[in-house]
Motif scaffolding. Structure first.
Motif, PDB file in Angstrom:
ATOM      1  N   ARG A  24       0.834  -1.207   0.000  1.00 40.92           N
ATOM      2  CA  ARG A  24       0.000   0.000   0.000  1.00 40.92           C
ATOM      3  C   ARG A  24       0.869   1.259   0.000  1.00 40.92           C
ATOM      4  O   ARG A  24       0.625   2.198  -0.767  1.00 40.92           O
ATOM      5  N   SER A  27       2.708   1.612  -3.341  1.00 41.41           N
ATOM      6  CA  SER A  27       1.839   2.110  -4.410  1.00 41.41           C
ATOM      7  C   SER A  27       1.667   3.619  -4.320  1.00 41.41           C
ATOM      8  O   SER A  27       1.560   4.307  -5.332  1.00 41.41           O
ATOM      9  N   VAL A  78      -4.173  -5.770  -3.263  1.00 38.67           N
ATOM     10  CA  VAL A  78      -4.029  -4.326  -3.416  1.00 38.67           C
ATOM     11  C   VAL A  78      -4.407  -3.885  -4.831  1.00 38.67           C
ATOM     12  O   VAL A  78      -5.035  -2.846  -5.024  1.00 38.67           O
ATOM     13  N   ILE A  79      -4.059  -4.705  -5.830  1.00 42.21           N
ATOM     14  CA  ILE A  79      -4.406  -4.372  -7.217  1.00 42.21           C
ATOM     15  C   ILE A  79      -5.923  -4.357  -7.400  1.00 42.21           C
ATOM     16  O   ILE A  79      -6.490  -3.430  -7.985  1.00 42.21           O
ATOM     17  N   ARG A  82      -7.532  -1.563  -5.085  1.00 45.11           N
ATOM     18  CA  ARG A  82      -6.660  -0.380  -5.038  1.00 45.11           C
ATOM     19  C   ARG A  82      -7.438   0.896  -4.737  1.00 45.11           C
ATOM     20  O   ARG A  82      -7.054   1.675  -3.867  1.00 45.11           O
ATOM     21  N   LYS A  83      -8.531   1.118  -5.436  1.00 50.71           N
ATOM     22  CA  LYS A  83      -9.281   2.355  -5.254  1.00 50.71           C
ATOM     23  C   LYS A  83      -9.830   2.479  -3.842  1.00 50.71           C
ATOM     24  O   LYS A  83      -9.809   3.552  -3.236  1.00 50.71           O
ATOM     25  N   VAL A  86      -6.876   3.195  -1.450  1.00 46.90           N
ATOM     26  CA  VAL A  86      -6.358   4.549  -1.604  1.00 46.90           C
ATOM     27  C   VAL A  86      -7.289   5.560  -0.959  1.00 46.90           C
ATOM     28  O   VAL A  86      -6.856   6.524  -0.317  1.00 46.90           O
TER      29      VAL A  86
END
Length: 211
Positions: A24, A27, A78-79, A82-83, A86
């Motif tokens: 995280r 990224s 995480v991929i 991801r949104k 984040v």
């Protein structure tokens, strides 16, 4: 049936949580996939590797691919999400705190069951130190990799939470509680210390230089 112990469950969840926390942050620094994976793996295995080297045993991940696979699962997590990760700034803190608590427990458990070079078990104060290193060591390497000042060197209580959790484990052990209950109380203590420290901005005093 699989014979899975509580420590193994803690190890799996802690590995996944720490890997997610590392990936995280990577990224956020716009690392590529391989770089993010390396940061995730390092966060997950760094503290345990330092512990095993000091205990004089082979690093745990060198004989079991589980940790590398688990970190790959964290990367996919995480991929995919991801949104969501984040948008939620507190997700890093959540996963990092979970990993910190669970790895403190596994570090203590491994130390008290390891036979030292003298043929005897290590004293409990060593177990507390090894638990702290297991919990906080990976985070130190993670912060170095992403070019941040390691969290344990800042004012925020981090490694100290591991120490207090280790002391809680020792008290439970001294009172005759079984290892499962001692481990749970240790993990909860670490989590509570981190939550209280962040909520109420608790920290140790800093050393001031010449003014």
């Amino acid at each position: 049936m699989f014979d899975i112990t509580l420590v193994q469950v803690f190890d799996f969840v802690g590995t996944l949580a720490f890997a997610i926390s590392g990936i995280r942050l990577a990224s956020a620094k716009k690392f590529d996939l391989f770089g993010a994976y390396v940061v995730g793996v390092t966060t997950a295995i760094g503290g345990g590797t330092m512990r095993d080297m000091m205990l004089g045993v082979s690093p745990f991940w060198m004989t079991n691919m589980f940790y590398l696979i688990c970190s790959a699962i964290a990367l996919l997590w995480v991929i995919v999400f991801r949104k969501l990760l984040v948008r939620q700034d507190n997700t890093w803190f959540l996963f990092d705190t979970i990993g910190l608590a669970l790895f403190t427990v596994t570090g203590i458990e491994k130390t008290i069951t390891t036979i030292g070079p003298s043929g005897e078990h290590f004293p409990f104060w060593t177990a507390i130190i090894m638990g702290t290193i297991t919990g906080a060591g990976g985070g130190v390497l993670r912060d170095v990799f992403i070019n941040e000042v390691p969290l344990i060197f800042r004012k925020e209580i981090y490694a100290l939470a591991c120490v207090i959790g280790g002391i809680a484990y020792y008290i439970c052990h001294h009172l005759g509680l079984d290892s499962t209950l001692s481990a749970i109380i240790c993990g909860i203590t670490v989590v509570l210390m981190r939550l209280l420290a962040v909520k109420y901005k608790l920290h140790l005093p800093t050393i001031k230089g010449e003014e």
